[in-house]
Scaffold this motif. Structure first.
Motif, mmCIF file in Angstrom:
data_model
loop_
_atom_site.group_PDB
_atom_site.id
_atom_site.type_symbol
_atom_site.label_atom_id
_atom_site.label_comp_id
_atom_site.label_asym_id
_atom_site.label_seq_id
_atom_site.Cartn_x
_atom_site.Cartn_y
_atom_site.Cartn_z
ATOM 1 N N ASP A 111 -9.915 -0.770 -0.077
ATOM 2 C CA ASP A 111 -9.423 -1.949 0.398
ATOM 3 C C ASP A 111 -9.013 -2.550 -0.855
ATOM 4 O OD1 ASP A 111 -9.587 -1.345 3.143
ATOM 5 O OD2 ASP A 111 -11.537 -2.487 3.091
ATOM 6 N N ILE A 112 -9.740 -2.544 -1.957
ATOM 7 C CA ILE A 112 -9.579 -3.319 -3.035
ATOM 8 C C ILE A 112 -8.344 -2.529 -3.851
ATOM 9 C CG2 ILE A 112 -10.224 -3.902 -5.240
ATOM 10 C CD1 ILE A 112 -13.143 -4.202 -4.365
ATOM 11 N N ARG A 162 -5.842 -0.978 -2.529
ATOM 12 C CA ARG A 162 -4.743 -1.167 -1.664
ATOM 13 C C ARG A 162 -4.219 -2.525 -1.822
ATOM 14 N NH1 ARG A 162 -4.905 -3.971 2.941
ATOM 15 N NH2 ARG A 162 -7.180 -3.575 3.472
ATOM 16 N N LEU A 163 -4.990 -3.693 -2.267
ATOM 17 C CA LEU A 163 -4.461 -4.855 -2.383
ATOM 18 C C LEU A 163 -4.177 -4.846 -3.867
ATOM 19 C CD1 LEU A 163 -6.989 -6.786 -0.252
ATOM 20 C CD2 LEU A 163 -4.560 -6.749 0.017
ATOM 21 N N ILE A 164 -4.772 -4.367 -4.848
ATOM 22 C CA ILE A 164 -4.587 -4.567 -6.288
ATOM 23 C C ILE A 164 -3.658 -3.720 -6.811
ATOM 24 C CG2 ILE A 164 -6.044 -4.378 -8.486
ATOM 25 C CD1 ILE A 164 -6.307 -7.040 -6.964
ATOM 26 N N LEU A 202 -0.115 -5.073 -7.407
ATOM 27 C CA LEU A 202 0.017 -6.077 -8.239
ATOM 28 C C LEU A 202 0.062 -5.524 -9.711
ATOM 29 C CD1 LEU A 202 -2.702 -8.815 -6.984
ATOM 30 C CD2 LEU A 202 -0.437 -7.985 -6.132
#
Lengths: 168, 168
Positions: free
Chosen positions: A149-150, A152-154, A157
Motif C-alpha cells: 500500500d505504501i 502504491r501511494l509513494i 510521487l
C-alpha cells in the motif's frame, strides 16, 4: 551498542567489555570513539543495483529497496546513523557527507531537469521521512501499513521527482 | 536546554540553574524531567489555520506552513521534540500520540479515498523528512535551496496524496 544506548552514551569501555576484549586493543584498532562509530555505521548505498536504464525501474528499485532494507533490519548501520544524526553533529556530518558524495550526484545524473540535484535530494528526504516514521518513531498508521500500500501511494510521487517527463 | 544538550543529558539541576531558580521549585512545579520536557515541547498543530474548504488550499497551507515554521525557528518545540524522538522513547511516545491524536484523524477526514489515514500519515512523514534534512541534518542541497523551489516541486506531490481526485 550504538544502536542500544546511542552515540553519546556508548563508551569504548562498554563496547570492549561487550566484545570481550581489552579497552586498549579497541583503541589500538580504531582510535577514538568517533572513528569506531564511523566504521560501525559504514554502509554503501547500492546505487549500482538501484539505477537502471529505464527511469521507472530506477524509481521502483529506490523506493522498494529503501523500504525493504529498513524492514529487514531496523538496526542496520544506515538506521543507527540516521537516528544518531538527529542529536549528534559528528553523526550528522558522516551522514551528510555520505549521502551527498555517494547518492546525490549519481542519482541527479539520471534526471533530465535543471533542478536535478534538488529533485534527488527531495526524493531521498521524503523516503527517509517515511522509513524513519515507520521504523524509528513507529507511527501506528505507518508501522502497521502494508508495504505494498505504501509503495502504491509513494512510487508515483517519487517518479514525478526523478522522472519529470514520465507523464508527458 | 533540551535543544542544546538533548533530553538525555539535560538535568533538572542545570535547567534550574539556567532559570536562576531552586531545583526544588522546578520539581515542585513540574514533577519529573519527563513532565517538564512534555511541557517544554508542547505545541499545537494549527489545523484550524491549515484546513480550508478547498483541498488545494489545504495542501498549500500544510506544506508552506511546515516549511515556514521550521525556517522561522529551528529550535521550536516541534523541532526539539522531533530531534529528541529519534533517540528517546519518552519523546517518541509524546510525538506519536500528538500527531496521531491531533493531526491524523482531522486531516484524513478531508480526504476522499479509502486509505485516507495512510495518505495523511505519508504526507506528514514526507514533509517531516524534508524539513529535518533541511534544518536538522543540513544536507547542503536542501539547506541552501530556495523555499519557493521546494514548494514548487513538493506541493503537487502532497496534493496527489491529500486530494487524489484533483487530477481528474
Amino acid at each position: 551498542m550504538f544502536a542500544e544506548v546511542g552515540y553519546e552514551r556508548a563508551t569504548i569501555r562498554a563496547i570492549a567489555a561487550a566484545a570481550d576484549v581489552d579497552k586498549s586493543s579497541v583503541i589500538q584498532h580504531f582510535g577514538t570513539k568517533q572513528e569506531l562509530f564511523r566504521e560501525a555505521v559504514h554502509w554503501d548505498i547500492p546505487l549500482a543495483e538501484i539505477i537502471a536504464d529505464d527511469p521507472t525501474t530506477t524509481t521502483d528499485n529506490l523506493v522498494r529497496g529503501m523500504l525493504a532494507a529498513w524492514a529487514a533490519d531496523p538496526n542496520s548501520p544506515m538506521a543507527v546513523l540516521l537516528r544518531t544524526s538527529m542529536t549528534s553533529e559528528d553523526a550528522a556530518e558522516i551522514l551528510r557527507t555520505r549521502i551527498t558524495a555517494q547518492y546525490l550526484a549519481t542519482m541527479a545524473a539520471t534526471i533530465e531537469a535543471p533542478d536535478a540535484r534538488l529533485r534527488a535530494a527531495l526524493a531521498g528526504a521524503m523516503l527517509m521521512g517515511i522509513v524513519s516514521q515507520r521504523h524509528i518513531l513507529k507511527m501506528p498508521d505507518l508501522e502497521h501499513a502494508d508495504i505494498e500500500d505504501i509503495l502504491r501511494l509513494i512510487t508515483p510521487l517519487v517518479s514525478t521527482l526523478l522522472d519529470p517527463h514520465s507523464g508527458e
